[in-house]
Design a protein around this motif. Structure first.
Motif, PDB file in Angstrom:
ATOM      1  N   ALA A   1     -10.164   5.368   8.646  1.00  0.00           N
ATOM      2  CA  ALA A   1      -9.493   5.975   7.803  1.00  0.00           C
ATOM      3  C   ALA A   1      -8.063   5.484   7.188  1.00  0.00           C
ATOM      4  N   LEU A   2      -7.214   5.068   8.130  1.00  0.00           N
ATOM      5  CA  LEU A   2      -6.012   4.422   7.967  1.00  0.00           C
ATOM      6  C   LEU A   2      -6.244   3.306   7.219  1.00  0.00           C
ATOM      7  N   GLU A   3      -7.102   2.259   7.549  1.00  0.00           N
ATOM      8  CA  GLU A   3      -7.517   1.069   6.602  1.00  0.00           C
ATOM      9  C   GLU A   3      -7.927   1.206   5.496  1.00  0.00           C
ATOM     10  N   ARG A   4      -8.992   2.350   5.061  1.00  0.00           N
ATOM     11  CA  ARG A   4      -9.199   2.461   3.987  1.00  0.00           C
ATOM     12  C   ARG A   4      -8.169   3.019   3.057  1.00  0.00           C
ATOM     13  N   ALA A   5      -7.511   3.893   3.358  1.00  0.00           N
ATOM     14  CA  ALA A   5      -6.136   4.536   2.663  1.00  0.00           C
ATOM     15  C   ALA A   5      -5.214   3.707   2.354  1.00  0.00           C
TER      16      ALA A   5
ATOM     17  N   ILE B   1      -2.429  -0.791  -1.193  1.00  0.00           N
ATOM     18  CA  ILE B   1      -2.215  -2.048  -1.469  1.00  0.00           C
ATOM     19  C   ILE B   1      -2.729  -2.428  -3.113  1.00  0.00           C
ATOM     20  N   GLU B   2      -4.020  -1.958  -3.072  1.00  0.00           N
ATOM     21  CA  GLU B   2      -4.502  -2.294  -4.571  1.00  0.00           C
ATOM     22  C   GLU B   2      -3.693  -1.679  -5.596  1.00  0.00           C
ATOM     23  N   GLN B   3      -3.160  -0.513  -5.323  1.00  0.00           N
ATOM     24  CA  GLN B   3      -2.185  -0.014  -6.430  1.00  0.00           C
ATOM     25  C   GLN B   3      -1.040  -0.612  -6.601  1.00  0.00           C
ATOM     26  N   LEU B   4      -0.429  -1.159  -5.564  1.00  0.00           N
ATOM     27  CA  LEU B   4       0.870  -1.896  -5.700  1.00  0.00           C
ATOM     28  C   LEU B   4       0.469  -3.284  -6.328  1.00  0.00           C
ATOM     29  N   MET B   5      -0.888  -3.802  -6.048  1.00  0.00           N
ATOM     30  CA  MET B   5      -1.128  -5.187  -6.956  1.00  0.00           C
ATOM     31  C   MET B   5      -1.194  -4.904  -8.144  1.00  0.00           C
ATOM     32  N   LEU B   6      -1.890  -3.801  -8.656  1.00  0.00           N
ATOM     33  CA  LEU B   6      -1.931  -3.672 -10.043  1.00  0.00           C
ATOM     34  C   LEU B   6      -0.700  -2.993 -10.702  1.00  0.00           C
ATOM     35  N   HIS B   7       0.245  -2.411  -9.944  1.00  0.00           N
ATOM     36  CA  HIS B   7       1.289  -1.534 -10.710  1.00  0.00           C
ATOM     37  C   HIS B   7       2.546  -2.064 -10.197  1.00  0.00           C
ATOM     38  N   ASP B   8       2.828  -2.601  -9.064  1.00  0.00           N
ATOM     39  CA  ASP B   8       4.066  -2.987  -8.563  1.00  0.00           C
ATOM     40  C   ASP B   8       4.178  -4.247  -7.707  1.00  0.00           C
ATOM     41  N   THR B   9       3.780  -5.074  -8.188  1.00  0.00           N
ATOM     42  CA  THR B   9       3.629  -6.422  -7.533  1.00  0.00           C
ATOM     43  C   THR B   9       4.852  -6.851  -6.558  1.00  0.00           C
ATOM     44  N   GLU B  10       6.194  -6.639  -7.552  1.00  0.00           N
ATOM     45  CA  GLU B  10       7.435  -7.061  -6.972  1.00  0.00           C
ATOM     46  C   GLU B  10       7.484  -6.327  -5.781  1.00  0.00           C
ATOM     47  N   LYS B  11       7.284  -5.151  -5.664  1.00  0.00           N
ATOM     48  CA  LYS B  11       7.604  -4.223  -4.408  1.00  0.00           C
ATOM     49  C   LYS B  11       6.791  -4.645  -3.216  1.00  0.00           C
TER      50      LYS B  11
ATOM     51  N   PHE C   1      -0.691 -14.497   2.897  1.00  0.00           N
ATOM     52  CA  PHE C   1      -0.568 -13.874   1.939  1.00  0.00           C
ATOM     53  C   PHE C   1      -0.744 -14.378   0.554  1.00  0.00           C
ATOM     54  N   ARG C   2      -0.178 -15.514   0.477  1.00  0.00           N
ATOM     55  CA  ARG C   2      -0.468 -16.236  -0.799  1.00  0.00           C
ATOM     56  C   ARG C   2      -1.983 -16.457  -1.234  1.00  0.00           C
ATOM     57  N   GLU C   3      -2.713 -16.780  -0.257  1.00  0.00           N
ATOM     58  CA  GLU C   3      -4.019 -16.957  -0.343  1.00  0.00           C
ATOM     59  C   GLU C   3      -4.641 -15.726  -0.910  1.00  0.00           C
ATOM     60  N   ALA C   4      -4.378 -14.620   0.054  1.00  0.00           N
ATOM     61  CA  ALA C   4      -5.116 -13.535  -0.341  1.00  0.00           C
ATOM     62  C   ALA C   4      -4.808 -12.824  -1.598  1.00  0.00           C
ATOM     63  N   PHE C   5      -3.221 -13.136  -1.995  1.00  0.00           N
ATOM     64  CA  PHE C   5      -2.945 -12.483  -3.363  1.00  0.00           C
ATOM     65  C   PHE C   5      -3.611 -13.224  -4.537  1.00  0.00           C
ATOM     66  N   GLN C   6      -3.769 -14.623  -4.396  1.00  0.00           N
ATOM     67  CA  GLN C   6      -4.257 -15.287  -5.376  1.00  0.00           C
ATOM     68  C   GLN C   6      -5.772 -14.911  -5.546  1.00  0.00           C
ATOM     69  N   ALA C   7      -6.386 -14.656  -4.631  1.00  0.00           N
ATOM     70  CA  ALA C   7      -7.848 -14.198  -4.576  1.00  0.00           C
ATOM     71  C   ALA C   7      -7.845 -12.480  -4.834  1.00  0.00           C
ATOM     72  N   GLN C   8      -6.749 -11.932  -4.957  1.00  0.00           N
ATOM     73  CA  GLN C   8      -6.773 -10.363  -5.449  1.00  0.00           C
ATOM     74  C   GLN C   8      -7.182  -9.716  -4.523  1.00  0.00           C
ATOM     75  N   ASP C   9      -7.285 -10.029  -2.894  1.00  0.00           N
ATOM     76  CA  ASP C   9      -7.994  -9.495  -2.059  1.00  0.00           C
ATOM     77  C   ASP C   9      -7.073  -8.379  -1.171  1.00  0.00           C
ATOM     78  N   ALA C  10      -7.357  -7.275  -1.699  1.00  0.00           N
ATOM     79  CA  ALA C  10      -6.263  -6.067  -1.176  1.00  0.00           C
ATOM     80  C   ALA C  10      -6.807  -5.963   0.185  1.00  0.00           C
ATOM     81  N   TYR C  11      -8.041  -6.006   0.639  1.00  0.00           N
ATOM     82  CA  TYR C  11      -8.550  -5.794   1.893  1.00  0.00           C
ATOM     83  C   TYR C  11      -7.498  -6.641   3.075  1.00  0.00           C
TER      84      TYR C  11
END
Length: 96
Positions: A31-35, A40-50, A65-75
C-alpha cells in the motif's frame, strides 16, 4: 524490498524530504508503494522542480533518476527513493 517494521520511520523521512502525507494510514509495504508512486506521478506532472530538488536532498543515484525521469517511469523513481530512504532508516537504527 519488504521492510514492514521500517514503515513508520520511512513515512517520516518521506514527509520530511518530499512533504508526502500518509492520508490513508498505511501499515503495509504494498500500500505504501502504491500511494507513494501516485504521489510521484503527481509531482512529475505538477511540480517537477520539487521532485528534482528532493532527489538531491535524498541523494538518489543521479544516473538512475535521470533515466527513469526521461522514461516518465514514476514506479522506478518511487523505488529509487524508497530504497535510498530505507538505507537511511537502516543506518540510523544501526547507529542509535
Amino acid at each position: 524490498m519488504k521492510a514492514t517494521k521500517n514503515i513508520a520511520p520511512l513515512k517520516s523521512l518521506l514527509a520530511e524530504h518530499l512533504e508526502w502525507q500518509d492520508t490513508e494510514n498505511i501499515y503495509d509495504w504494498e500500500a505504501l508503494e502504491r500511494a507513494f508512486m501516485t504521489y510521484i506521478e503527481q509531482l512529475m506532472l505538477h511540480d517537477t522542480e520539487k521532485l528534482i530538488q528532493a532527489m538531491y536532498r535524498i541523494d538518489v543515484d543521479e544516473t538512475a533518476f535521470r533515466e527513469a525521469f526521461q522514461a516518465q517511469d514514476a514506479y522506478k523513481i518511487a523505488q529509487l527513493i524508497l530504497k535510498r530512504e530505507l538505507q537511511k532508516v537502516a543506518f540510523r537504527e544501526k547507529y542509535k
